[in-house]
Design an enzyme around this catalytic site. Structure first.
Site, PDB file in Angstrom:
ATOM      1  CB  CYS A  52      -3.496   5.173   4.155  1.00  0.00           C
ATOM      2  SG  CYS A  52      -4.562   4.034   5.067  1.00  0.00           S
ATOM      3  CD  GLU A  80      -2.557   1.296   2.625  1.00  0.00           C
ATOM      4  OE1 GLU A  80      -2.710   2.429   3.128  1.00  0.00           O
ATOM      5  OE2 GLU A  80      -2.954   0.243   3.171  1.00  0.00           O
TER       6      GLU A  80
END
Length: 501
Positions: free
Chosen positions: A282, A245
């Site tokens: 995020c 990620e």
């Protein structure tokens, strides 16, 4: 040469707290991975794996005061946020224990022989087996839920894969504490402690992804760091899956009808989402498309009031603070960019939230010239970029140049005529699409997907939710195999009662 010390640092002052470890050498990496690989057979028992996950959750809960205090000292995230994150972490461990008990993740499929088909079908029995040792790279912004005891570790152990974690340098003491609790949990259920290993140091992280016994890797962090490890994983003599990620803008589209109907509400909601955790999530909404007219002005006014009222806060470390202030300052200097609330130092150790605005025409023209990268970059911290569109066509044009994302959000009005079309345009951009909601906060649930097109992630899998276990498994089919040689899960009569197709 002596190994470099690893220090725990107080982000509120920038001063070292204590030395907690030393950076791992190549020999240390080899010992940790080799020891972890030796535990694979012991992890094969699903009942023991489930017990490990539940025991780890229990020990983390019992150690809550120490875990929260240690994590707060290294991250400045605060006891309230960290208590919630620990609860999420232990719930995640218990959830994967339930997944292991149920057995559906094995994806058992059986086709009985049928000589009448063309070609004739033999006896085929398919299930999934663990890949092997998984390398886990901890995140800076979630010292628990995306670090040593987090989702990558929980899902890998649930799959039957030992784990070697590369600790994040922002919270080494928290990492050591959590690793000790996980290893103690292993011992309590009769497993070798080496089912979980821990390493410190940049070089150790590179050595880890290259080790021949490492079968897969999970990473949460920056585009630059993640891409370097992804490339290293692909360049091995035997390439391995790298589930990274890396970065996400998490775009929000506000229709004109939505702004007319709910300008103040949307402005307040965006401010709360983009400043949550000092903008260090995020899933922070970092890119917003808002209308250019009067309704859009009312939204910007509401956002100005809400962001301006946000108290300055401490970021995870001094390096991130510096990058945030430098990056947003440079962005604000571009002709055509305005700062209704300028991101700025809030003091010697804090930052003030802000947001910047520009016209969609400027972004599109910059992109055509090849110099629009600053507008499409992720700025880690409490800031968002509001792009004012003048027409529906400009929304489409801007969305067409966006990179892949973890989330995409549509703020619409009741019976909004633009909703269906915009939802269709947002779907290819993200792994999770929200309507009249905000992306910060990721529920741990079976239907959750936390991933998206590159650079949000390097694969199509999720790192949150029950299906995160699929990253660490591979399918195997047994053909025409005698019953006594089959795993119990594949034998006639289904002696273990696992779901089968």
């Amino acid at each position: 040469m002596a190994a470099e010390p690893v220090w725990s640092v107080d982000p509120r002052t920038g001063k070292p707290r204590e030395q907690v470890a030393v950076e791992a050498t190549a020999a240390d990496v080899d010992r940790a991975v080799t020891a972890a690989s030796a535990t694979r057979e012991a992890l094969a028992d699903r009942t023991v794996r489930a017990a490990l996950l539940r025991t780890a959750a229990d020990l983390l809960d019992e150690a809550r005061p120490e875990v929260v205090e240690t994590a707060d000292a290294e991250t400045a995230l605060g006891p309230v946020r960290l208590t919630g994150e620990l609860a999420r972490t232990t719930a995640q461990l218990r959830s994967f224990a339930d997944v292991v008990d149920e057995g559906a993740f094995l994806d058992v499929r059986i086709d009985l022989p049928d000589p009448t088909t063309t070609p004739p079908r033999p006896d085929l029995r398919r299930w999934k087996v663990p890949l092997g040792v998984v390398a886990v790279y901890s995140a800076s912004n979630f010292p628990l839920a995306f670090s040593v005891p987090g989702g990558d570790t929980a899902s890998a152990l649930a799959a039957g894969c030992p784990v070697v974690v590369k600790a994040h340098p922002d919270h080494p003491a928290t990492s050591e504490l959590c690793a000790a609790l996980l290893r103690r949990a292993a011992a309590k259920v009769g497993l070798p402690e080496d089912v979980v290993g821990l390493l410190h140091g940049f070089d150790a992280g590179v050595e880890l992804v290259r080790h021949p016994l490492v079968a897969a890797a999970g990473f949460t962090g920056s585009v630059r760091g993640g891409r370097a490890l992804f490339d290293a994983a692909a360049a091995r003599p035997v390439p391995i899956p790298f589930h990274g990620e890396l970065g996400s803008l998490n775009p929000v589209v506000i229709t004109e009808a939505a702004a007319e109907q709910r300008a103040a509400e949307i402005g307040a909601g965006l401010a709360g989402s983009m400043t949550l955790g000092q903008g260090q999530f995020c899933t922070k909404p970092g890119f917003v498309l808002a209308p250019a007219g009067e309704a859009g002005d009312r939204f910007v006014s509401a956002l100005t009031d809400a962001v301006g009222a946000h108290e300055p806060g401490v970021m995870l470390d001094r390096r991130m603070r510096s990058h945030f202030l430098t990056g947003t300052y440079e962005l604000a200097q571009i002709d055509g960019v305005a700062a209704p609330v300028h991101p700025a130092p809030g003091g010697p150790d804090t930052v003030k939230a802000g947001f910047l605005t520009l016209d969609a025409e400027l972004l599109l023209e910059s992109h055509r010239k090849g110099d629009g990268g600053a507008f499409l970059s992720e700025y880690f911290g409490p800031v968002t970029l509001v792009v004012r569109y003048a027409s529906r066509d400009e929304i489409t044009a801007v969305l067409a140049v966006l990179p892949g994302n973890l989330t995409a959000t549509l703020q619409m009005a009741d019976e909004d005529p633009e909703a269906a079309g915009l939802l269709a345009e947002l779907t290819p951009l993200a792994g999770r699409v929200l309507v009249n909601d905000w992306p910060t906060g990721v529920a741990v649930a079976g239907a959750q997907h936390h991933g998206g097109p590159y650079p949000a992630t390097t694969s199509t899998s999720t790192s949150v939710g029950a299906t995160a276990i699929e990253r660490w498994l591979r399918p195997v089919t047994y053909q025409s195999t005698p019953q006594h040689l089959l795993p119990p899960e594949l034998r006639d009569g289904n002696p273990l009662g696992v779901p089968r197709r």
